[in-house]
Design a protein around this motif. Structure first.
Motif, PDB file in Angstrom:
ATOM      1  N   GLY A 131       0.819  -1.212   0.000  1.00 44.68           N
ATOM      2  CA  GLY A 131       0.000   0.000   0.000  1.00 44.68           C
ATOM      3  C   GLY A 131       0.847   1.254   0.000  1.00 44.68           C
ATOM      4  N   LEU A 132       1.915   1.220   0.798  1.00 46.46           N
ATOM      5  CA  LEU A 132       2.788   2.389   0.883  1.00 46.46           C
ATOM      6  C   LEU A 132       3.442   2.659  -0.470  1.00 46.46           C
ATOM      7  CD1 LEU A 132       3.643   4.324   3.125  1.00 46.46           C
ATOM      8  CD2 LEU A 132       5.717   2.986   3.395  1.00 46.46           C
TER       9      LEU A 132
ATOM     10  N   LEU B  37       0.737   3.998  -2.933  1.00 42.50           N
ATOM     11  CA  LEU B  37       0.397   5.379  -2.598  1.00 42.50           C
ATOM     12  C   LEU B  37       1.560   6.301  -2.959  1.00 42.50           C
ATOM     13  CD1 LEU B  37      -1.956   6.969  -1.323  1.00 42.50           C
ATOM     14  CD2 LEU B  37      -0.643   6.986   0.781  1.00 42.50           C
TER      15      LEU B  37
ATOM     16  N   LEU C 226       1.418   6.907  -6.625  1.00 46.68           N
ATOM     17  CA  LEU C 226       0.336   7.836  -6.956  1.00 46.68           C
ATOM     18  C   LEU C 226       0.725   9.272  -6.618  1.00 46.68           C
ATOM     19  CD1 LEU C 226      -2.823   5.863  -5.799  1.00 46.68           C
ATOM     20  CD2 LEU C 226      -2.408   6.771  -8.081  1.00 46.68           C
ATOM     21  N   VAL C 227       1.322   9.451  -5.440  1.00 54.00           N
ATOM     22  CA  VAL C 227       1.709  10.795  -5.027  1.00 54.00           C
ATOM     23  C   VAL C 227       2.788  11.343  -5.954  1.00 54.00           C
ATOM     24  CG1 VAL C 227       2.805  12.124  -3.193  1.00 54.00           C
ATOM     25  CG2 VAL C 227       1.018  10.492  -2.631  1.00 54.00           C
TER      26      VAL C 227
ATOM     27  N   LEU D 110      -6.388  13.880  -3.921  1.00 50.21           N
ATOM     28  CA  LEU D 110      -5.628  13.354  -2.787  1.00 50.21           C
ATOM     29  C   LEU D 110      -5.618  14.360  -1.648  1.00 50.21           C
ATOM     30  CD1 LEU D 110      -2.576  11.551  -4.420  1.00 50.21           C
ATOM     31  CD2 LEU D 110      -4.521  10.531  -3.267  1.00 50.21           C
TER      32      LEU D 110
ATOM     33  N   THR E  40      -9.144   5.417   7.508  1.00 48.32           N
ATOM     34  CA  THR E  40      -8.893   4.906   6.159  1.00 48.32           C
ATOM     35  C   THR E  40     -10.175   4.904   5.333  1.00 48.32           C
ATOM     36  OG1 THR E  40      -9.094   2.698   7.050  1.00 48.32           O
ATOM     37  CG2 THR E  40      -6.895   3.527   6.729  1.00 48.32           C
TER      38      THR E  40
ATOM     39  N   THR F 282      -6.056   4.366  -4.524  1.00 46.37           N
ATOM     40  CA  THR F 282      -5.791   5.213  -3.358  1.00 46.37           C
ATOM     41  C   THR F 282      -6.460   4.628  -2.123  1.00 46.37           C
ATOM     42  OG1 THR F 282      -5.900   7.086  -4.847  1.00 46.37           O
ATOM     43  CG2 THR F 282      -5.916   7.570  -2.497  1.00 46.37           C
TER      44      THR F 282
ATOM     45  N   SER G 154      -4.848   1.305  -1.032  1.00 48.48           N
ATOM     46  CA  SER G 154      -3.524   1.411  -0.421  1.00 48.48           C
ATOM     47  C   SER G 154      -3.622   2.079   0.944  1.00 48.48           C
ATOM     48  CB  SER G 154      -2.566   2.160  -1.341  1.00 48.48           C
ATOM     49  OG  SER G 154      -3.098   3.415  -1.663  1.00 48.48           O
ATOM     50  N   VAL G 155      -4.496   3.078   1.057  1.00 46.10           N
ATOM     51  CA  VAL G 155      -4.650   3.731   2.363  1.00 46.10           C
ATOM     52  C   VAL G 155      -5.187   2.735   3.385  1.00 46.10           C
ATOM     53  CG1 VAL G 155      -5.954   5.470   3.624  1.00 46.10           C
ATOM     54  CG2 VAL G 155      -4.902   6.058   1.475  1.00 46.10           C
TER      55      VAL G 155
END
Lengths: 352, 303
Positions: B31-32, B35, B38-39, B94, B226, B281, B284-285
């Motif tokens: 997930g990290l 994410l 994505l970021v 986001l 979450t 998103t 993963s969160v």
């Protein structure tokens, strides 16, 4: 019982702890659960007072009200010269170090998210201005005192056994050099083999540090081992307060008699002749106690006066206080006749 | 006997222990990473893929195109590059999701702890929570946006103003679940003996809350948080769809999704890309929250 002339460390007078009952759609105050009803006793410096009674008789409530974890409804609790029950918030906070508590369930009394050294150091951070290093040293000292390996300092409570957890709880209670420790059934949740260790630890600490204990328990044989004097509670009231040996040799109050007859006798020969006093009925609700003596509904020696009048706790023999009409009548006659009187009644009660 | 003083391992830092446990949780690491990608995509993507300035006449010629080298994700019905729009949209979505979640969790936890711990506040605060729960959400948001949009826009500019208003509106209308969960937990926790022990030590209420209560309500808060991120992103898209969120030319993932909806049968990829981004998103969160919750619990840590 060194110098009884000196003021006792703890002096409780007329302690009442009522919990209000709210019923109905408007949650109106309709009554009180009288968890503790007019309890008075004293504990001298260095002494251990045992407090025994069956479940729900208000033992733990006395202990908690003594430290003002509950706000008492009425009464005075003088500890070391100050009335705890009326102290202001800040004064009470400063007074806290002199009185500490060891809890029943060592699992529940330790925050699962704090490491052992953080738990033991909590009182120190709260009340002292030690640096982190000094605090850590004090934590190690305390761990040595209660017999925990210093290497455990950074572990968490779930990694310990019940006995070790109780040692952590004791170390936390000792951190601020208290004078009085209220032990609220500290051994009830432990295995029998561990119970002895913890009780011996408590005794050793008492010898070395001069502690005063209020030892709350329903384990009569353990109380016999550790206590100097024993108070027997029934339904929120103390029914008998006697020196340990006198009480165990010859209980005066009918309830104390029945309670002590439940202690197992290790000697099989003597166990055969042992007379069990079986009480009939259930504990009355503390929200609606009997008008007369609280024990009158189950007492094998009940008579007319018991149903209408509450007996007061009075001294019937030197150092022995009993709340029972049986003894008020023969008082001030000598104690021995009172005792034989009681025995007769006991026979009577059993054959009934 | 004397070996006591020799081998005392130094205290491992709390942060280090948490990170060590977190690394073990495969889902959380996954997930990290997702994410993180994505970021990176939304923050640094625009530098690598600069927007092409096309004239309107040029843009109209390239509308509704499929993926190509020039437009890797195709173009929309007005000939705008979908990749550029996805990146710009992601930044907003986001940001809205996380900031709104933080507001909601902060308000919810505060209200929940206060209501659970202080008996006197319980009634008023929980009735307030009930009040918010019973309000129809969309009309309330509509009214808030109607009343405050112009005022805030005049102070902070139209885009930042819209962002502030939306984040605040979403946060203020989604804290109730967290408050209820936290209150329930606190009610149970404050009767625990370690809280009693802290009181017998003489710790003041605020320290009991910070040291004993809050660390122990982390798990339910984490779950609520979450889920809150996902909900905030979706709510924002609903608002934008109703014309009350960001201005129409201002892309967000939710808006792209709704724009693409009309063309879904002809050009399904226009729904798939923003939908995929939102789902990734949220997923993963969720996994990160799961891993964090485990890592923060010393009972699970070290197993």
């Amino acid at each position: 019982m060194r110098d009884t002339q000196a003021a006792p460390l703890v002096q409780v007078e007329g302690l009442k702890m009522y919990f209000p009952v709210h019923t109905g759609i408007l949650r109106r105050h309709t009554g009180n659960v009288k968890a503790v009803d007019d309890v008075s006793f004293a504990i001298h410096q260095g002494e251990t007072l045992g407090l025994v009674g069956e479940s729900g008789c208000g033992k733990s409530t006395v202990g908690r009200a003594l430290l003002r974890l509950y706000e008492p409804t009425a009464g005075r609790v003088v500890i070391d010269g100050e009335d705890i029950a009326t102290l202001s918030h800040e004064a009470l906070r400063r007074k806290r170090p002199t009185m500490q508590m060891v809890f029943q369930d060592p699992q529940a009394s330790l925050n699962p998210r704090m490491s052992l050294s953080a738990i033991i150091a909590e009182p120190l951070t709260e009340h002292t201005k030690l640096t982190a290093a000094q605090r850590q040293n004090r934590v190690y000292e305390l761990m040595d005192q209660v017999g925990l390996n210093r290497r455990f300092a950074n572990r968490f409570p779930h990694e310990f056994s019940g006995g070790q957890r109780q040692r952590i709880g004791i170390a936390r209670a000792l951190a601020l050099n208290p004078k009085l420790i209220v032990c609220d059934e500290p051994i009830a949740a432990l295995d029998v083999s561990i119970q002895a260790q913890v009780v011996n630890l408590l005794e050793d600490l008492q010898d070395t540090l001069g502690l005063t204990y209020l030892f709350i328990s329903h384990d009569l044989s353990m109380v016999r081992h550790i206590a100097d004097r024993v108070a027997v509670m029934y339904l929120g009231r103390i029914v008998e307060l006697s020196p340990r040996d006198d009480l165990y040799a010859r209980p005066l109050h009918p309830y104390a008699e029945a309670l002590l007859s439940a202690v197992n006798e290790p000697d099989p020969d003597r166990a055969k002749t042992r007379k069990r006093i079986l009480l009939k009925g259930d504990l009355p609700s503390p929200a609606n106690p009997p008008v007369g003596c609280n024990f009158c509904t189950r007492c094998p020696k009940v008579f007319a006066r018991c149903l209408t009048e509450k007996p007061a706790l009075v001294q019937v023999e030197p150092g022995r206080q009993v709340a029972c009409h049986l003894f008020e009548t023969i008082h001030p006659a000598t104690g021995s006749t009172g005792g034989s009187e009681a025995k007769e009644h006991l026979q009577h009660g059993v054959t009934q | 006997m004397t070996d006591n003083s020799i081998a005392i391992p130094p205290a491992q830092s709390q942060l280090g222990a948490v990170w060590n446990q977190f690394r073990v949780h495969r889902g959380a690491v996954f997930g990290l990473i997702v994410l993180g990608i994505l970021v990176t995509f939304v923050v640094f993507g625009p530098f690598l893929w600069p927007e092409e300035k096309l004239k309107v006449s040029e843009a109209m010629k390239v509308k509704n195109q499929g993926p190509s080298l020039m437009f890797p994700l195709g173009t929309d019905q007005l000939g705008r590059d979908m990749l550029t729009r996805m990146m710009a949209a992601g930044k907003v979505s986001l940001a809205v999701g996380f900031v709104a979640m933080i507001i909601a969790i902060f308000v919810g936890t505060t209200v929940g702890v206060m209501a659970g711990y202080f008996k006197r506040l319980d009634g008023p605060l929980m009735r307030l929570t009930d009040l918010f729960l019973s309000l129809p959400l969309i009309p309330l948001l509509l009214v808030m946006v109607m009343l405050f949009r112009d005022k805030i826009a005049s102070i902070m500019g139209p885009e930042l103003g819209a962002f502030t208003l939306i984040v605040f509106a979403i946060g203020i209308t989604s804290w109730m679940q967290a408050a209820r969960i936290v209150r329930g937990e606190v009610l149970a926790l404050k009767e625990r003996e370690y809280v009693l022990a802290a009181r017998s030590i003489g710790a003041p209420s605020r320290r009991i809350i910070l040291r004993h209560i809050l660390p122990n309500v982390v798990s339910p808060v984490m779950v609520a948080a979450t889920l809150g991120v996902a909900e905030a992103i979706i709510t924002e898209s609903v608002l934008s769809f109703l014309g009350l969120g960001f201005p129409p030319d201002f892309p967000t993932w939710g808006r792209l999704l709704f724009d693409g909806l009309q063309y879904m049968q002809l050009y399904p990829e226009r729904v798939i890309w923003p939908g995929l981004a939102i789902s990734l998103t949220v997923l993963s969160v969720n996994y990160i929250g799961d891993g964090l919750r485990d890592a923060l619990d010393p009972r699970i840590r070290g197993r």
